[in-house]
Design a protein around this motif. Sequence first.
Motif, PDB file in Angstrom:
ATOM      1  N   THR A   6      -4.548  -5.869 -23.043  1.00 41.90           N
ATOM      2  CA  THR A   6      -4.693  -5.140 -21.786  1.00 41.90           C
ATOM      3  C   THR A   6      -6.080  -5.372 -21.201  1.00 41.90           C
ATOM      4  OG1 THR A   6      -5.388  -3.128 -22.939  1.00 41.90           O
ATOM      5  CG2 THR A   6      -3.047  -3.329 -22.412  1.00 41.90           C
ATOM      6  N   SER A   7      -6.168  -5.224 -19.907  1.00 44.86           N
ATOM      7  CA  SER A   7      -7.438  -5.372 -19.192  1.00 44.86           C
ATOM      8  C   SER A   7      -8.295  -4.141 -19.415  1.00 44.86           C
ATOM      9  CB  SER A   7      -7.156  -5.526 -17.694  1.00 44.86           C
ATOM     10  OG  SER A   7      -6.627  -4.315 -17.162  1.00 44.86           O
ATOM     11  N   ALA A   8      -9.513  -4.205 -18.916  1.00 44.00           N
ATOM     12  CA  ALA A   8     -10.381  -3.031 -18.903  1.00 44.00           C
ATOM     13  C   ALA A   8      -9.850  -2.062 -17.847  1.00 44.00           C
ATOM     14  CB  ALA A   8     -11.809  -3.463 -18.562  1.00 44.00           C
ATOM     15  N   PHE A   9     -10.306  -0.815 -17.908  1.00 42.24           N
ATOM     16  CA  PHE A   9      -9.929   0.154 -16.884  1.00 42.24           C
ATOM     17  C   PHE A   9     -10.432  -0.296 -15.526  1.00 42.24           C
ATOM     18  CE2 PHE A   9      -9.662   3.156 -20.439  1.00 42.24           C
ATOM     19  CZ  PHE A   9      -8.453   3.751 -20.142  1.00 42.24           C
ATOM     20  N   ALA A  10      -9.673  -0.007 -14.503  1.00 42.44           N
ATOM     21  CA  ALA A  10     -10.089  -0.281 -13.134  1.00 42.44           C
ATOM     22  C   ALA A  10      -9.658   0.898 -12.272  1.00 42.44           C
ATOM     23  CB  ALA A  10      -9.458  -1.571 -12.630  1.00 42.44           C
ATOM     24  N   GLU A  11     -10.366   1.087 -11.171  1.00 45.83           N
ATOM     25  CA  GLU A  11      -9.977   2.119 -10.211  1.00 45.83           C
ATOM     26  C   GLU A  11      -8.703   1.671  -9.509  1.00 45.83           C
ATOM     27  OE1 GLU A  11     -11.498   5.164  -9.667  1.00 45.83           O
ATOM     28  OE2 GLU A  11     -12.661   4.585 -11.435  1.00 45.83           O
ATOM     29  N   ALA A  12      -7.799   2.609  -9.290  1.00 46.41           N
ATOM     30  CA  ALA A  12      -6.537   2.296  -8.617  1.00 46.41           C
ATOM     31  C   ALA A  12      -6.820   1.842  -7.193  1.00 46.41           C
ATOM     32  CB  ALA A  12      -5.627   3.508  -8.614  1.00 46.41           C
ATOM     33  N   ASP A  13      -6.157   0.782  -6.785  1.00 48.83           N
ATOM     34  CA  ASP A  13      -6.273   0.263  -5.426  1.00 48.83           C
ATOM     35  C   ASP A  13      -4.925   0.411  -4.717  1.00 48.83           C
ATOM     36  OD1 ASP A  13      -4.666  -1.745  -6.527  1.00 48.83           O
ATOM     37  OD2 ASP A  13      -6.303  -3.192  -6.653  1.00 48.83           O
ATOM     38  N   GLU A  14      -4.823  -0.160  -3.539  1.00 51.85           N
ATOM     39  CA  GLU A  14      -3.602  -0.039  -2.743  1.00 51.85           C
ATOM     40  C   GLU A  14      -2.375  -0.561  -3.498  1.00 51.85           C
ATOM     41  OE1 GLU A  14      -2.022  -1.935   1.378  1.00 51.85           O
ATOM     42  OE2 GLU A  14      -4.069  -1.174   1.393  1.00 51.85           O
ATOM     43  N   LYS A  15      -2.513  -1.665  -4.207  1.00 54.90           N
ATOM     44  CA  LYS A  15      -1.388  -2.225  -4.964  1.00 54.90           C
ATOM     45  C   LYS A  15      -0.904  -1.245  -6.028  1.00 54.90           C
ATOM     46  CE  LYS A  15      -0.010  -6.048  -7.968  1.00 54.90           C
ATOM     47  NZ  LYS A  15       1.313  -6.250  -7.470  1.00 54.90           N
ATOM     48  N   ILE A  16      -1.837  -0.617  -6.734  1.00 62.24           N
ATOM     49  CA  ILE A  16      -1.464   0.314  -7.805  1.00 62.24           C
ATOM     50  C   ILE A  16      -0.834   1.574  -7.234  1.00 62.24           C
ATOM     51  CG2 ILE A  16      -2.360   1.684  -9.747  1.00 62.24           C
ATOM     52  CD1 ILE A  16      -2.145  -1.439 -10.138  1.00 62.24           C
ATOM     53  N   GLN A  17      -1.208   1.957  -6.007  1.00 65.47           N
ATOM     54  CA  GLN A  17      -0.572   3.109  -5.373  1.00 65.47           C
ATOM     55  C   GLN A  17       0.920   2.877  -5.163  1.00 65.47           C
ATOM     56  OE1 GLN A  17      -1.571   6.147  -5.032  1.00 65.47           O
ATOM     57  NE2 GLN A  17      -3.670   5.732  -5.622  1.00 65.47           N
ATOM     58  N   LYS A  18       1.365   1.632  -5.333  1.00 65.89           N
ATOM     59  CA  LYS A  18       2.804   1.358  -5.232  1.00 65.89           C
ATOM     60  C   LYS A  18       3.583   2.045  -6.350  1.00 65.89           C
ATOM     61  CE  LYS A  18       2.628  -2.908  -2.632  1.00 65.89           C
ATOM     62  NZ  LYS A  18       2.968  -4.319  -2.583  1.00 65.89           N
ATOM     63  N   CYS A  19       2.873   2.697  -7.274  1.00 59.54           N
ATOM     64  CA  CYS A  19       3.580   3.484  -8.278  1.00 59.54           C
ATOM     65  C   CYS A  19       4.356   4.607  -7.587  1.00 59.54           C
ATOM     66  CB  CYS A  19       2.629   4.033  -9.341  1.00 59.54           C
ATOM     67  SG  CYS A  19       1.492   5.319  -8.794  1.00 59.54           S
ATOM     68  N   ASP A  20       4.096   4.801  -6.276  1.00 58.83           N
ATOM     69  CA  ASP A  20       4.898   5.742  -5.483  1.00 58.83           C
ATOM     70  C   ASP A  20       6.376   5.381  -5.567  1.00 58.83           C
ATOM     71  OD1 ASP A  20       2.590   7.029  -4.689  1.00 58.83           O
ATOM     72  OD2 ASP A  20       2.556   6.160  -2.686  1.00 58.83           O
ATOM     73  N   HIS A  21       6.672   4.094  -5.765  1.00 51.80           N
ATOM     74  CA  HIS A  21       8.064   3.635  -5.850  1.00 51.80           C
ATOM     75  C   HIS A  21       8.806   4.271  -7.022  1.00 51.80           C
ATOM     76  CE1 HIS A  21       7.052   0.899  -2.748  1.00 51.80           C
ATOM     77  NE2 HIS A  21       6.829  -0.184  -3.454  1.00 51.80           N
ATOM     78  N   VAL A  22       8.073   4.714  -8.029  1.00 47.53           N
ATOM     79  CA  VAL A  22       8.720   5.280  -9.211  1.00 47.53           C
ATOM     80  C   VAL A  22       8.504   6.798  -9.319  1.00 47.53           C
ATOM     81  CG1 VAL A  22       8.633   3.090 -10.479  1.00 47.53           C
ATOM     82  CG2 VAL A  22       6.784   4.748 -10.766  1.00 47.53           C
TER      83      VAL A  22
END
Length: 97
Positions: A6-22
């Motif tokens: 896994t990657s290091a932690f990152a701040e959520a960006d617009e792409k990650i906000q797509k978790c709205d889909h779930v």
Amino acid sequence: MLCGGTSAFAEADEKIQKCDHVRAEAEEKAGKKFPEYTAKTYKKQIVAGKNYFIQVHVGGDEYVHLSVFEKLPCNGGEIKLTNIQVSKTQHEPIEYF
């Protein structure tokens, strides 16, 4: 990032906000509606697609951790909730689950 790691932690960006889909599926698995739903941080893992481990603020002091899989574009690019951990806090680390 190691292959499969896994990657290091990152701040959520617009792409990650797509978790709205779930969100609806996450609420169903948690057994309740979330008054808020904002992705805060995440890790990702490259596999035959991408696994995202996302910390989501769901109201008050409560957070959930989502495991979300994104298929490769050649396989449709579908985003699917694979797991959820409830009753988390802001400072609990996101672990592979």
